[in-house]
Design a protein around this motif. Sequence first.
Motif, PDB file in Angstrom:
ATOM      1  N   VAL A   1       0.831  -1.207   0.000  1.00  0.00           N
ATOM      2  CA  VAL A   1       0.000   0.000   0.000  1.00  0.00           C
ATOM      3  C   VAL A   1       0.865   1.256   0.000  1.00  0.00           C
ATOM      4  CG1 VAL A   1      -1.697   1.318   1.331  1.00  0.00           C
ATOM      5  CG2 VAL A   1      -1.906  -1.180   1.168  1.00  0.00           C
ATOM      6  N   ARG A   2       1.964   1.232   0.724  1.00  0.00           N
ATOM      7  CA  ARG A   2       2.759   2.432   0.959  1.00  0.00           C
ATOM      8  C   ARG A   2       3.892   2.643  -0.037  1.00  0.00           C
ATOM      9  NH1 ARG A   2       1.991   3.938   6.674  1.00  0.00           N
ATOM     10  NH2 ARG A   2       3.983   5.020   6.658  1.00  0.00           N
ATOM     11  N   THR A   3       4.251   1.617  -0.806  1.00  0.00           N
ATOM     12  CA  THR A   3       5.429   1.765  -1.649  1.00  0.00           C
ATOM     13  C   THR A   3       5.248   2.848  -2.713  1.00  0.00           C
ATOM     14  OG1 THR A   3       7.055   0.619  -3.008  1.00  0.00           O
ATOM     15  CG2 THR A   3       4.745  -0.002  -3.340  1.00  0.00           C
ATOM     16  N   SER A   4       6.322   3.592  -2.939  1.00  0.00           N
ATOM     17  CA  SER A   4       6.339   4.574  -4.029  1.00  0.00           C
ATOM     18  C   SER A   4       7.172   4.061  -5.197  1.00  0.00           C
ATOM     19  CB  SER A   4       6.921   5.904  -3.524  1.00  0.00           C
ATOM     20  OG  SER A   4       8.246   5.723  -3.031  1.00  0.00           O
ATOM     21  N   HIS A   5       7.675   2.830  -5.081  1.00  0.00           N
ATOM     22  CA  HIS A   5       8.536   2.274  -6.120  1.00  0.00           C
ATOM     23  C   HIS A   5       7.709   1.638  -7.242  1.00  0.00           C
ATOM     24  CE1 HIS A   5      12.097   3.060  -3.806  1.00  0.00           C
ATOM     25  NE2 HIS A   5      11.600   2.422  -2.766  1.00  0.00           N
ATOM     26  N   ASP A   6       8.249   1.713  -8.439  1.00  0.00           N
ATOM     27  CA  ASP A   6       7.578   1.138  -9.591  1.00  0.00           C
ATOM     28  C   ASP A   6       8.650   0.762 -10.626  1.00  0.00           C
ATOM     29  OD1 ASP A   6       5.787   0.283 -11.435  1.00  0.00           O
ATOM     30  OD2 ASP A   6       5.030   2.267 -11.975  1.00  0.00           O
ATOM     31  N   PRO A   7       8.968  -0.529 -10.709  1.00  0.00           N
ATOM     32  CA  PRO A   7       8.364  -1.675 -10.033  1.00  0.00           C
ATOM     33  C   PRO A   7       8.885  -1.848  -8.607  1.00  0.00           C
ATOM     34  CG  PRO A   7      10.078  -2.422 -11.510  1.00  0.00           C
ATOM     35  CD  PRO A   7       9.969  -0.946 -11.720  1.00  0.00           C
ATOM     36  N   TYR A   8       8.212  -2.730  -7.877  1.00  0.00           N
ATOM     37  CA  TYR A   8       8.528  -2.995  -6.474  1.00  0.00           C
ATOM     38  C   TYR A   8       8.757  -4.484  -6.298  1.00  0.00           C
ATOM     39  CZ  TYR A   8       7.677  -3.324  -1.373  1.00  0.00           C
ATOM     40  OH  TYR A   8       7.775  -3.567  -0.027  1.00  0.00           O
ATOM     41  N   LEU A   9       9.811  -4.823  -5.537  1.00  0.00           N
ATOM     42  CA  LEU A   9      10.120  -6.212  -5.223  1.00  0.00           C
ATOM     43  C   LEU A   9      10.015  -6.399  -3.716  1.00  0.00           C
ATOM     44  CD1 LEU A   9      11.249  -9.051  -6.034  1.00  0.00           C
ATOM     45  CD2 LEU A   9      13.546  -8.090  -5.671  1.00  0.00           C
ATOM     46  N   TYR A  10       9.099  -7.261  -3.288  1.00  0.00           N
ATOM     47  CA  TYR A  10       8.966  -7.583  -1.870  1.00  0.00           C
ATOM     48  C   TYR A  10       9.699  -8.888  -1.596  1.00  0.00           C
ATOM     49  CZ  TYR A  10       7.241  -9.208   2.553  1.00  0.00           C
ATOM     50  OH  TYR A  10       7.187  -9.703   3.835  1.00  0.00           O
ATOM     51  N   LEU A  11      10.526  -8.889  -0.529  1.00  0.00           N
ATOM     52  CA  LEU A  11      11.244 -10.079  -0.096  1.00  0.00           C
ATOM     53  C   LEU A  11      10.814 -10.457   1.310  1.00  0.00           C
ATOM     54  CD1 LEU A  11      14.958  -9.251  -1.064  1.00  0.00           C
ATOM     55  CD2 LEU A  11      13.268 -10.511  -2.406  1.00  0.00           C
ATOM     56  N   ASP A  12      10.563 -11.725   1.529  1.00  0.00           N
ATOM     57  CA  ASP A  12      10.346 -12.184   2.883  1.00  0.00           C
ATOM     58  C   ASP A  12      11.657 -12.068   3.653  1.00  0.00           C
ATOM     59  OD1 ASP A  12       8.203 -13.604   4.549  1.00  0.00           O
ATOM     60  OD2 ASP A  12       9.977 -14.832   4.917  1.00  0.00           O
ATOM     61  N   GLN A  13      11.553 -11.882   4.983  1.00  0.00           N
ATOM     62  CA  GLN A  13      12.753 -11.634   5.781  1.00  0.00           C
ATOM     63  C   GLN A  13      13.675 -12.839   5.879  1.00  0.00           C
ATOM     64  OE1 GLN A  13       9.683 -11.737   7.159  1.00  0.00           O
ATOM     65  NE2 GLN A  13       9.870 -13.655   8.282  1.00  0.00           N
ATOM     66  N   ASP A  14      13.200 -14.027   5.532  1.00  0.00           N
ATOM     67  CA  ASP A  14      14.094 -15.183   5.580  1.00  0.00           C
ATOM     68  C   ASP A  14      14.683 -15.492   4.204  1.00  0.00           C
ATOM     69  OD1 ASP A  14      12.066 -16.419   4.173  1.00  0.00           O
ATOM     70  OD2 ASP A  14      11.478 -17.772   5.770  1.00  0.00           O
ATOM     71  N   SER A  15      14.865 -14.443   3.398  1.00  0.00           N
ATOM     72  CA  SER A  15      15.454 -14.578   2.074  1.00  0.00           C
ATOM     73  C   SER A  15      16.942 -14.238   2.124  1.00  0.00           C
ATOM     74  CB  SER A  15      14.776 -13.626   1.081  1.00  0.00           C
ATOM     75  OG  SER A  15      13.391 -13.839   1.000  1.00  0.00           O
TER      76      SER A  15
END
Length: 304
Positions: A92-106
């Motif tokens: 919801v909050r990201t201003s990035h385009d594109p955006y990559l989300y990583l789980d913390q155990d990556s």
Amino acid sequence: MRPIGMSFGVGLVSGPAIVPFAAAAVASLRQHNPHVPVTVYIDEASPGLQRLAPVLGLHLERVVTDTENVWAPSPAERESVSAQLLKIKSFVRTSHDPYLYLDQDSLVLGDIGDVQPELDHQLGGQADVFMVPYRPEPTVWASRHRYFDDPEIDKEVAIRLLNETYALSLPVSVMGELRRWDSDVVYGSGSALRLLGNRWLELHRRMLGALTRPSVFTQDELSLSIALWELRDLIRVGELPDRWNFKAGRVLGLGPDTPEVQPSAFAGARILRLAGSRLDAWAVRQVRAALHGLDIEGPFSKIT
């Protein structure tokens, strides 16, 4: 290292019990991409991450998750719910385009900038968001034991529970249409992820507020499946190649407490996911290697 588009950015979340893993994820990324913007979302102060923020070049963003009234049988469950909300709010909050989300155990094993030339020719054309589908059971109904406390539940009862929980009027046929996607690594356009995140957050909040008894488990992927079904004409989901979400336990068929995994087993993986194996001896060594050389004190001094 490929040039990365100026608007590309990475996000992940961290809570008290997973700080070392989140730090290792960013540290491993920085070995390959020293300049890509990285935001770590937290819901309470994290002195350890604050100390490392200038070293790892990460931005800390504190977000209120408001889990006080959420049904949770243990502190660990409450922290898990908080992490779910932080993840969704990062979209919801990201201003990035594109955006990559990583789980913390990556752990990042190579240049993450390669995701753009590999997938951006589809972005906005064939797909708006990329995730790995769950295998071999791609639908919620086929995996209903993960979401309902009654493994023998029938479709009529299941859809009634979902409609009551989410305040919806879904037809029974939807039970066979809800797809399961692994949202621990997500890549997509900022606009699509913000649209998805807002609806996902609304639905997941409804679920958490309705859970006075554990008839439906607090899985954020169930809320995601419903949100994607509702937005199916606006958001197209593409299949993320496994190398971008290489969940070692699943891909390699690792049993519990596996002591050793040869690095050659990860050949070709770009993002290694420790997931349920993160406290196995081989995974702990991987995390310690990523953290090696950092000024580590307090919660970083031991991983378990």
